[in-house]
Write an enzyme that holds these catalytic residues in place. Structure first.
Site, mmCIF file in Angstrom:
data_model
loop_
_atom_site.group_PDB
_atom_site.id
_atom_site.type_symbol
_atom_site.label_atom_id
_atom_site.label_comp_id
_atom_site.label_asym_id
_atom_site.label_seq_id
_atom_site.Cartn_x
_atom_site.Cartn_y
_atom_site.Cartn_z
ATOM 1 N N TRP A 102 -5.019 3.283 11.638
ATOM 2 C CA TRP A 102 -4.872 3.040 10.213
ATOM 3 C C TRP A 102 -5.368 4.277 9.501
ATOM 4 O O TRP A 102 -6.541 4.577 9.594
ATOM 5 C CB TRP A 102 -5.678 1.819 9.730
ATOM 6 N N GLU A 123 -5.341 -1.991 13.956
ATOM 7 C CA GLU A 123 -5.855 -1.050 12.952
ATOM 8 C C GLU A 123 -7.205 -0.522 13.404
ATOM 9 O O GLU A 123 -8.052 -1.284 13.871
ATOM 10 C CB GLU A 123 -6.073 -1.701 11.575
ATOM 11 N N TYR A 151 -13.242 -1.754 12.132
ATOM 12 C CA TYR A 151 -13.712 -0.590 11.375
ATOM 13 C C TYR A 151 -15.202 -0.311 11.563
ATOM 14 O O TYR A 151 -15.605 0.817 11.769
ATOM 15 C CB TYR A 151 -13.394 -0.763 9.878
ATOM 16 N N ARG A 202 3.704 -0.110 13.044
ATOM 17 C CA ARG A 202 3.445 -1.430 12.474
ATOM 18 C C ARG A 202 3.570 -1.352 10.957
ATOM 19 O O ARG A 202 2.862 -0.580 10.318
ATOM 20 C CB ARG A 202 2.036 -1.886 12.868
ATOM 21 N N ASN A 222 -8.218 -5.714 14.357
ATOM 22 C CA ASN A 222 -8.522 -4.595 13.462
ATOM 23 C C ASN A 222 -10.030 -4.391 13.459
ATOM 24 O O ASN A 222 -10.777 -5.341 13.216
ATOM 25 C CB ASN A 222 -8.064 -4.888 12.024
ATOM 26 N N GLU A 269 -5.543 1.934 -1.420
ATOM 27 C CA GLU A 269 -6.605 1.270 -0.661
ATOM 28 C C GLU A 269 -7.168 0.078 -1.467
ATOM 29 O O GLU A 269 -8.338 0.022 -1.796
ATOM 30 C CB GLU A 269 -7.687 2.285 -0.271
ATOM 31 N N TRP A 270 -6.296 -0.861 -1.812
ATOM 32 C CA TRP A 270 -6.673 -2.118 -2.455
ATOM 33 C C TRP A 270 -7.615 -1.893 -3.635
ATOM 34 O O TRP A 270 -7.288 -1.095 -4.512
ATOM 35 C CB TRP A 270 -7.236 -3.089 -1.392
ATOM 36 N N HIS A 297 0.966 -9.310 4.716
ATOM 37 C CA HIS A 297 -0.192 -8.429 4.550
ATOM 38 C C HIS A 297 -0.609 -8.484 3.077
ATOM 39 O O HIS A 297 -0.520 -7.492 2.358
ATOM 40 C CB HIS A 297 0.148 -7.007 5.017
ATOM 41 N N GLN A 310 0.799 -1.223 0.000
ATOM 42 C CA GLN A 310 0.000 0.000 0.000
ATOM 43 C C GLN A 310 0.834 1.276 0.000
ATOM 44 O O GLN A 310 0.315 2.336 -0.354
ATOM 45 C CB GLN A 310 -0.960 -0.002 1.202
ATOM 46 N N GLU A 346 -5.245 -10.196 8.956
ATOM 47 C CA GLU A 346 -6.622 -10.446 8.517
ATOM 48 C C GLU A 346 -6.782 -11.621 7.565
ATOM 49 O O GLU A 346 -7.159 -11.437 6.396
ATOM 50 C CB GLU A 346 -7.201 -9.188 7.863
HETATM 51 C C1 GBH Z 1 -7.958 -3.456 6.517
HETATM 52 O O1 GBH Z 1 -8.919 -4.283 6.006
HETATM 53 C C2 GBH Z 1 -6.633 -3.779 5.916
HETATM 54 O O2 GBH Z 1 -5.829 -4.515 6.810
HETATM 55 C C3 GBH Z 1 -5.892 -2.589 5.399
HETATM 56 O O3 GBH Z 1 -4.866 -3.001 4.571
HETATM 57 C C4 GBH Z 1 -6.869 -1.667 4.716
HETATM 58 O O4 GBH Z 1 -6.251 -0.624 4.026
HETATM 59 C C5 GBH Z 1 -7.807 -1.132 5.748
HETATM 60 O O5 GBH Z 1 -8.408 -2.162 6.444
HETATM 61 C C6 GBH Z 1 -8.880 -0.223 5.206
HETATM 62 O O6 GBH Z 1 -9.721 -0.897 4.342
HETATM 63 O O7 GBH Z 1 -19.079 -3.400 4.603
HETATM 64 O O8 GBH Z 1 -19.557 -2.026 6.538
HETATM 65 O O9 GBH Z 1 -19.669 -4.412 6.719
HETATM 66 C C7 GBH Z 1 -10.221 -4.047 6.455
HETATM 67 C C8 GBH Z 1 -11.183 -5.003 5.855
HETATM 68 C C9 GBH Z 1 -13.105 -3.689 6.551
HETATM 69 C C10 GBH Z 1 -13.333 -5.878 5.576
HETATM 70 C C11 GBH Z 1 -14.567 -3.710 6.894
HETATM 71 C C12 GBH Z 1 -14.761 -5.889 5.927
HETATM 72 C C13 GBH Z 1 -16.719 -4.637 6.251
HETATM 73 C C14 GBH Z 1 -17.347 -3.312 6.494
HETATM 74 N N1 GBH Z 1 -12.545 -4.965 6.317
HETATM 75 N N2 GBH Z 1 -15.297 -4.596 6.065
HETATM 76 S S1 GBH Z 1 -19.048 -3.291 6.079
#
Ligand code: GBH
Length: 459
Positions: free
Chosen positions: A413, A361, A296, A77, A294, A420-421, A121, A20, A166
């Site tokens: 993060w 993260e 989100y 990290r 991690n 961002e992939w 990763h 990344q 992950e």
């Molecule tokens: C991480 O993956 C990665 O480790 C990192 O490389 C990446 O840049 C970062 O997060 C940001 O994306 O659709 O609302 O149910 C996170 C992967 C994020 C996968 C949340 C599942 C579901 C959210 N995950 N996602 S939702």
């Protein structure tokens, strides 16, 4: 005044990953990874973006580490790119690839920052993918060899080693719904990948322990799975299924309980799980010292006959409805729900006691607003939405600690805006803005805010 103080020695830091940020994909003998291939496959990544240049961190690492020091980070990290170390994934190491991480490590240490390594990763050497990637059991053995190769060079200076980032994403997004590299869509392959990733973790953990690694762990992205209606039994069953496929399938074997029987039953309806061999569960249960979490966003589900399911959760079609995100969303379209982090940490602390946790993260993609009074006339990057997100999640983490969760640290993060992939460069997670035309770094207002949080050890 500091309202909420974190424990003494709480680890504050930031995280990134090799593909990344590094760029320099053809330099110093690096081989191709599945993300080089995937990003070049039309239609897979937003506007065909690739990691070819990314943040050019491979050349700018010294400035980037200086920036980390300015922000007061106590830990950083980063991940090591397997294809830099073994261009084909096996065989003799490429010393020039190791040289980079050697320089990086020394630079980090010279600034008084604690390096936390992620060995894998997502950038699998393409040659290994040509042999089946994570559907091939041999890849697990290769991961352990690679881990030892990195440890042999850096083990005298790096204390904290994590094997995978992950594995849920590697398996289910890589082989289940195909949104990530290598882009396959096959439930059987997704489950084989889950197993071989876990097996690779266990083999690598054992080898690293034997080599003397001090703190050993793995990072997962456990889901906070919630029912649409807490009073509905059907929704409760959907939670149990999705929790099994997302959380227990990793956490139970990692902590020595083996695969949960309800999950195995579900998997067996889709694929003959002969890839699980006698002794594997014992290997996977290699003792670890740290679990990286991690987080989100939460996941809301309902149990519904005929529900659409989700390609990332094989076998949920016809059974589960994944609710569309509601309320405030990040630019990824993910829900903002800090309470989910507290629920998740408390749940892991309760169901898997004795395992120190670290948030490896947490963060979000948010729009930048240009301020007018930039420090050097370039305009300040204001990201108040990110500050609000981080503040809320830190409060949730603090609540979990107050309720007894053994949480050792928090890594945001990400340090930098980056690749961002599947979303390419259009989504920005950094606390530091990157202008991709000039590679100029500008700390956002969240970076200045975070520096204050770190220096006060609290909010
Ligand atoms: C991480 O993956 C990665 O480790 C990192 O490389 C990446 O840049 C970062 O997060 C940001 O994306 O659709 O609302 O149910 C996170 C992967 C994020 C996968 C949340 C599942 C579901 C959210 N995950 N996602 S939702």
């Amino acid at each position: 005044m500091t309202e909420l103080r974190f424990p003494e020695n709480f680890v504050w830091g930031a995280a990134t990953a090799a593909y990344q940020i590094e760029g320099a994909v053809h330099e110093d003998g690096r081989g191709p990874s599945i993300w080089d291939t995937f990003s070049r496959t039309p239609g897979k990544v937003f506007q065909g973006h690739t990691g070819d240049v990314a943040c050019d961190h491979y050349h700018r690492y010294a400035d980037d580490v200086a920036l980390m020091a300015e922000l007061g980070l106590k830990a950083y990290r980063f991940s090591v790119a397997w294809p830099r170390i073994q261009p084909d994934g096996t065989g003799p190491v490429n010393p020039r690839g190791l040289d980079f991480y050697d320089r990086l490590t020394d630079t980090i240490l010279a600034r008084g920052i604690d390096p936390i390594v992620t060995l894998y990763h997502w950038d699998l050497p393409q040659t290994l993918q040509d042999q089946g990637g994570w559907t091939n059991r041999d890849t697990a053995e290769h991961l352990a060899d690679y881990a030892v190769a990195v440890h042999t060079r850096l083990g005298d200076r790096i204390r904290t080693w994590t094997t995978l980032n992950e594995p849920w994403c590697s398996a289910y997004l890589g082989y289940g719904n195909g949104v990530h590299a290598p882009g396959e869509q096959d439930p059987g392959k997704a489950f084989a990948a889950v197993h071989h990733l876990l097996l690779g973790h266990g083999l690598a953990a054992r080898a690293l322990r034997a080599a003397g690694a001090e703190t050993l762990g793995i990072t997962i992205n456990p889901a906070d799975v919630q029912p649409a209606d807490p009073a509905s039994a059907a929704d409760g069953e959907a939670v149990r299924l999705v929790d099994g496929l997302h959380n227990r399938i990793f956490l139970d074997p990692l902590t020595g309980a083996g695969y949960p029987s309800d999950v195995l039953e579900h998997v067996s309806r889709l694929v003959d799980p002969t890839f699980i061999r006698d002794g594997d569960e014992k290997t996977i249960a290699a003792p670890i010292d740290l679990l990286g979490v991690n987080y989100y966003a939460p996941t809301y589900v309902a149990g519904r006959p005929g529900g659409a399911g989700n390609g990332a959760y094989p076998g949920t079609e016809g059974l589960v409805e994944f609710l569309p995100p509601t309320g405030p969303l990040t630019e990824m379209g993910w829900m903002i729900e800090a309470a989910g982090l507290a629920r998740l940490l408390e749940r892991i602390g309760r169901d898997y006691p004795g395992l120190p946790l670290m948030i490896t993260e947490n963060g979000g993609a948010f729009p930048d607003k240009e301020g007018v009074d930039g420090p050097d006339g370039h305009g300040q990057v204001m990201d108040s939405d990110r500050i609000a997100y981080l503040d809320g999640h830190l409060r949730a983490a603090h609540r979990a600690i107050a309720r007894g969760v053994d949480l050792r640290g928090y890594l945001v993060w990400s340090l930098l805006d980056n690749f961002e992939w599947a979303e390419g460069y259009r989504k920005r997670f950094g606390i530091v803005h990157v202008d991709y035309l000039t590679q100029r770094r500008t700390p956002k207002s969240s970076a200045r805010w975070y520096r204050e949080v770190i220096s006060r050890n609290g909010l």
